[in-house]
Design an enzyme around this catalytic site. Structure first.
Site, PDB file in Angstrom:
ATOM      1  N   ALA A  63     -19.338  66.807  16.672  1.00  0.00           N
ATOM      2  CA  ALA A  63     -19.807  67.882  15.798  1.00  0.00           C
ATOM      3  C   ALA A  63     -21.114  68.420  16.375  1.00  0.00           C
ATOM      4  O   ALA A  63     -21.767  67.747  17.174  1.00  0.00           O
ATOM      5  CB  ALA A  63     -20.028  67.333  14.396  1.00  0.00           C
ATOM      6  N   GLY A 102     -16.598  63.878  16.485  1.00  0.00           N
ATOM      7  CA  GLY A 102     -15.638  64.901  16.087  1.00  0.00           C
ATOM      8  C   GLY A 102     -14.711  65.296  17.229  1.00  0.00           C
ATOM      9  O   GLY A 102     -13.569  65.711  16.995  1.00  0.00           O
ATOM     10  N   GLU A 105     -12.079  62.866  17.216  1.00  0.00           N
ATOM     11  CA  GLU A 105     -11.305  63.086  15.982  1.00  0.00           C
ATOM     12  C   GLU A 105     -10.343  64.267  16.140  1.00  0.00           C
ATOM     13  O   GLU A 105      -9.212  64.223  15.657  1.00  0.00           O
ATOM     14  CB  GLU A 105     -12.263  63.299  14.810  1.00  0.00           C
ATOM     15  CG  GLU A 105     -13.004  62.003  14.462  1.00  0.00           C
ATOM     16  CD  GLU A 105     -14.042  62.181  13.378  1.00  0.00           C
ATOM     17  OE1 GLU A 105     -14.978  62.989  13.586  1.00  0.00           O
ATOM     18  OE2 GLU A 105     -13.918  61.548  12.326  1.00  0.00           O
ATOM     19  N   GLU A 125     -20.919  58.072  15.898  1.00  0.00           N
ATOM     20  CA  GLU A 125     -21.654  58.609  14.755  1.00  0.00           C
ATOM     21  C   GLU A 125     -22.664  57.617  14.190  1.00  0.00           C
ATOM     22  O   GLU A 125     -23.701  58.009  13.650  1.00  0.00           O
ATOM     23  CB  GLU A 125     -20.678  59.022  13.637  1.00  0.00           C
ATOM     24  CG  GLU A 125     -19.929  60.314  13.897  1.00  0.00           C
ATOM     25  CD  GLU A 125     -18.648  60.128  14.700  1.00  0.00           C
ATOM     26  OE1 GLU A 125     -18.466  59.065  15.312  1.00  0.00           O
ATOM     27  OE2 GLU A 125     -17.830  61.071  14.715  1.00  0.00           O
TER      28      GLU A 125
END
Ligand code: 3HC
Ligand code: NAI
Length: 694
Positions: A63, A102, A105, A125
Site C-alpha cells: 500500500a 498489499g 495481497e 505490515e
C-alpha cells in the site's frame, strides 16, 4: 487506461502493467487502474486470461504508506482484489523484485503466481505496526497453513522465491524473461483447462486447540509492547475458525484498530525517518562520492575486529593494522571465532567463513595501508595515541583517502588538526558489538568535506548500517543523552528507589534492559575511568553519586567479574544484592540525603525527560540537524522502543508543555541545576508546538 496502469493485448492474453515508481505502491491511481484493467480484460471477448506485471525495479511493494492516516480515496484495495479473484478468466501475477504487503495481497487475489528466482515476497505490515489488511491474513493461511502464515506475518520476513514456491505461495519460478515466461504460463493454464484457482475458496488446515495460545506465549516477551503481532494472531484465528467473508470483516476491524493506534503511528514515523536520515540537509543529492574499494582498520581490539567484519561481510577487502603480531593474532582470532559461531548456527557456510577471513589482511606495517581508500582508526581512547596514529596516516596514506576515527569521546577536530588534510577526516562512531549494532554515528568535523560526508553516509548503508550524521561535542548525540539518563537513575537510587525498580520501569517502558543492568553488562569500570579523568581535570559536578564508584572500588565491575550493581549466580541474570542496598543507604546517609519511597512515574520522568531536554540542546546547537536524526540514533543504538517512535517523537506525544511543567516541579524539589529546561524546549512548549513542528 491510465499511464500508471496500462492494458495491452498479446494475442489472447491481456497484459496489465503497473508503472508507479519508485516501488509501484498501491496509491489511488493504481487501485483505480487495476480495477479498470481487469474490467477491460473481462469485457474483451478476445481475452482469455490476464497477466499482471510491473515496470521498474519491483513488483508492487505494498500500500502507499504516504496515504495512511488520511481519508482513503476510492476504490479501496479490498474490493479491487475481490474483483480480481472473482474474475472468471485466469489472472497470473508475474513477480520480480519484491511483492510486499498489499502487493503480495494483490498477487494472492490473482489465480496464479509466477516469479523470477531473485524475487522475494512477504507481508511486512507488522513493521509498520499494522497487519495485512487486504485479505493477507485470510488468504495466506489457506495457502501455507496457519503456522507458516503466522511466522511470515509476525516476523514480517521477505521470503525468497524458491522458498515461497516450496511453501505453495508461488506456482512456478521463471528462469528467463519474466513477461515471456508468464505469458507462456498463462497459455498453459488455458491449454490445460486449469481454470481459476481462488485462494479464498481453499479450506484452512485445522490446528491444535491450544495452537494460538502457544504461539502467542512464544512471542510474548520478544514482541512485548508491540500491538500488531498480537492482532495478527487474532486475525489468523479468524481465518481458521470463520468462513472467509466473516474472517475478512474481522481482519478489517483489527486493521482499523491498528491504523488508529499510537504504536502504528510511531512505527510509520520510524519507517520514513529511517530513510530520511540518509538525506543530509544542505548536502546536494548529486554531491560526488569518493570510490571505496579497499579499507584499512587501525587497532584490532574489541571495536577494530568488529568494524573489519562489516567490510568483509560486504565483500570489501580490509587491511587490519596492529602494533604487534600477537595483538593481530589475538584480534583476528576473535574475528574467526565470531564467524565460526555464526556458521555453527547455520547462518553462513564454512566457505563464507573462509571467504570473509580471506578479505581481511593483517599487517603491522603502515606501508601496507598506504593505498586504502578509507582508514578507520580504532586504537586506545587516548588523544596522544590517536594523534600519533593520525600523523602517521597523514604521512603514508594516498591523497584523497578518507581518514576516520572511531573515538567515542574525543574531539574529532583536534584529531584532524594534526594532519595536513582535515577536510578528509571524519568520525565513524560504531557501537559495540560493531559487527552487530546497526547504528553508525558519522561525526562531521569543522573542516570535513562534503564529498567525504556523502561517501561515508552511503558507505554506511552499503555495510548494512544506519548512518546518522552528527556534529562534534562531548559524547556526540547518543552517549551525551544517555549520560543524562544515567545520572538521574543514580540519583533516584540514592534517594530511595531500588536499582531493580528503576530497571523495571525502563524495561516496562520498552527498553531491552534497564540502565543498571546495562551498566553491569558494559562494565562499571568504563564509566569509573571517565569520572576519574573528569575529577582529575577539575570538572566537579554539583552532585555526584559516590555509591557507584564505591561498587567499582570493591572490585565489582559488573557481569564480567560476576558482580556489579547486581550479583550474578549464573553469569548473566541480575539478582538484587542486599550488600549493595546497604552500601547505597550508607552513601546516601553520608551525603545527607533523606530517603523516601519513589513512584514509578517519577522514575520514568526523571530518567527520560532529561534525555529529551538534552535532545533539545543538541538540536539548538546543530549537533543533530533534525529530531528524526535523534530518534533514529536512539532506536538503533540504545533500544528505544520503535513503537514509541524515538525520544523526540515520544516527547511530542506527551506534549512539550507537560514536560516543561514537570521540569518546573522537579526544579522546586531538586534544585534548578539539572532541571532548567533548554530554551528550545521552553520556546516550543510556549508556542504549543512539538519538535516535529520545527
Ligand atoms: N509506500 C510509499 N512509499 C514507499 C513505500 C510504500 N509502501 N515503500 C517504499 N517507499 C518509498 C520510500 O519511502 C523511498 O522513498 P524516497 O526515495 O522518497 O526516500 C522509496 O520508496 C524507495 O524505498 P527504499 O529506499 O526503501 O528502497 P529499497 O530499494 O531499499 O527497498 C523496499 C525497497 C524493499 C520495497 C522497501 O522500500 C520496503 O520495504 N518498503 C515497504 C514495504 C512495506 O512495508 N509494504 C507494506 C505496506 S503496508 C500495506 O501494504 C498495507 C496493506 O496490507 C493494506
Ligand atoms: P581495545 O583496547 O579493545 O582495542 C584497542 C586496540 O588498539 C588494541 O588491540 C591495541 O593493541 C591497539 N592499538 C593501540 N595502539 C595502537 C597503535 N598505535 N597502532 C595500532 N594499534 C594500536 O579498545 P576498543 O574498545 O576496541 O576501543 C577502540 C576505540 O573505539 C576507542 O577509541 C574507543 O573509545 C572506541 N569505542 C569503543 C566502544 C566500546 O564499546 N568498546 C564503543 C565505541 C567506540
Amino acid at each position: 487506461m491510465s499511464e500508471i496502469v496500462s492494458f495491452t493485448r498479446e494475442g489472447e492474453i491481456g497484459v496489465i502493467t503497473v508503472a508507479n515508481p519508485p516501488v509501484n505502491a498501491l496509491s489511488q491511481p493504481v487501485r483505480a487502474g487495476l480495477k479498470a484493467a481487469v474490467e477491460a480484460g473481462l469485457a474483451d471477448d478476445g481475452v482469455q486470461a490476464m497477466v499482471l506485471i510491473c515496470d521498474g525495479a519491483t513488483f508492487i511493494a505494498g500500500a502507499d504508506i504516504r496515504e495512511f492516516g488520511k481519508p482513503l480515496a476510492e476504490p479501496s484495495l479490498v474490493p479491487v482484489i475481490d474483483a480480481m479473484e472473482a474474475a472468471d478468466k485466469p489472472i497470473v501475477a508475474a513477480i520480480h523484485g519484491t511483492a510486499l504487503g498489499g502487493g503480495l495481497e494483490v498477487a494472492l487475489g490473482c489465480h496464479y503466481r509466477v516469479a523470477v528466482a531473485s524475487a522475494r515476497v512477504g507481508l511486512p505490515e507488522v513493521n509498520l505496526g499494522l497487519l495485512p489488511g487486504a485479505g493477507g491474513t485470510q488468504r495466506l493461511p489457506r495457502l501455507v497453513g496457519a503456522e507458516q502464515a503466522l511466522e511470515m506475518m509476525v516476523q514480517g520476513s521477505h521470503v525468497p522465491a524458491p522458498r515461497a514456491q516450496q511453501l505453495g505461495i508461488l506456482d512456478e519460478l521463471i528462469e528467463a524473461d519474466l513477461k515471456a515466461g508468464a505469458l507462456a504460463f498463462a497459455r498453459r493454464v488455458l491449454a490445460e483447462h486449469r481454470g481459476v484457482k481462488r485462494a479464498s475458496e481453499l479450506p484452512v488446515a485445522p490446528v491444535a486447540a491450544d495452537f494460538f495460545a502457544k504461539f502467542e506465549a512464544g512471542i510474548a516477551r520478544r514482541m512485548r509492547g508491540f500491538k500488531a503481532p498480537f492482532h495478527i494472531i487474532k486475525a489468523v484465528e479468524a481465518a481458521v475458525n470463520l468462513p472467509f467473508a466473516e474472517g475478512m470483516q474481522r481482519e478489517a476491524q483489527l486493521f482499523q484498530e491498528l491504523m488508529g493506534s499510537s504504536e502504528s503511528r510511531a512505527q510509520r514515523h520510524v519507517f520514513f525517518a529511517q530513510r530520511e536520515v540518509a538525506k543530509v540537509p544542505g548536502l546536494p543529492k548529486d554531491t560526488p562520492r569518493r570510490e571505496i574499494r579497499q579499507v584499512a582498520v587501525v587497532g584490532a581490539g574489541t571495536m577494530g575486529g568488529g568494524i573489519a567484519m562489516n567490510f568483509a561481510n560486504a565483500g570489501i577487502p580490509v587491511a587490519v593494522l596492529e602494533i604487534s603480531r600477537e595483538a593481530l593474532d589475538r584480534g583476528l582470532g576473535v574475528v574467526r571465532r565470531n564467524y565460526e559461531t555464526t556458521a555453527s548456527k547455520g547462518r553462513i557456510s564454512a566457505a563464507d567463513v573462509e571467504r570473509r577471513m580471506g578479505l581481511i589482511r593483517p599487517t603491522t606495517s603502515y606501508d601496507d595501508i598506504a593505498d586504502a581508500d578509507l582508514v578507520i582508526e580504532a586504537v586506545f581512547e587516548s588523544m596522544d595515541i590517536k594523534k600519533e596514529v593520525f600523523r602517521k596516516l597523514d604521512a603514508v596514506c594516498k591523497p584523497g583517502a578518507i581518514l576516520a576515527t572511531n573515538t567515542s569521546t574525543l574531539d574529532v577536530d583536534e584529531i584532524a588538526s594534526v594532519t595536513g588534510r582535515p577536510q578528509d577526516v571524519i568520525g565513524m562512531h560504531f557501537f559495540s558489538p560493531a559487527n552487530v549494532m546497526r547504528l553508525l554515528e558519522n561525526v562531521r568535523g569543522k573542516a570535513t568535506a562534503d564529498d567525504v560526508i556523502a561517501t561515508v553516509m552511503e558507505l554506511s548503508r552499503r555495510i548494512g548500517k544506519v548512518g546518522v550524521l552528527v556534529g562534534v561535542c562531548d559524547g556526540f548525540v547518543g552517549n551525551r543523552m544517555l549520560h543524562q539518563r544515567n545520572r538521574e537513575a543514580m540519583f533516584l537510587v540514592e534517594e530511595g528507589a531500588k536499582p531493580e525498580q528503576v530497571d523495571k520501569v525502563l524495561y516496562d517502558f520498552g527498553f531491552p534492559m534497564g540502565p543498571f543492568a546495562m551498566s553491569d553488562m558494559a562494565g562499571l569500570d568504563v564509566g569509573y575511568k571517565v569520572r576519574e579523568e573528569r575529577r582529575k581535570a577539575g570538572k566537579v559536578e554539583p552532585r555526584e553519586s559516590r555509591w557507584i564508584d564505591q561498587i567499582v572500588e570493591l572490585g565489582r565491575h559488573g557481569q564480567k567479574t560476576g558482580a556489579g550493581i547486581y550479583r550474578y549466580q549464573d553469569g548473566r541474570t541480575p539478582l538484587p544484592d542486599a550488600e549493595i542496598e546497604q552500601l547505597i543507604e550508607r552513601c546516601a546517609r553520608e551525603a545527607g540525603i533523606e530517603r523516601r519511597d519513589i513512584g514509578d512515574q517519577e522514575i520514568l520522568e526523571r530518567c527520560l525527560y532529561p534525555l529529551i531536554n538534552e535532545g533539545a540542546k543538541i538540536l539548538e546547537e546543530g549537533i543533530a540537524a533534525r529530531p528524526l536524526d535523534i530518534d533514529i540514533i536512539w532506536i538503533n543504538g540504545y533500544g528505544f522502543p520503535a513503537y514509541r517512535g524515538g525520544p523526540m517523537f515520544w516527547a511530542d506525544q506527551i506534549g512539550l508543555k507537560n514536560i516543561v511543567a514537570a521540569y518546573r516541579r522537579y526544579a522546586e524539589q531538586l534544585g534548578a541545576h539539572y532541571w532548567t529546561p533548554a530554551p528550545l524546549l521552553e520556546k516550543l512548549a510556549r508556542e504549543g508546538k512539538g519538535f516535529y513542528d520545527l
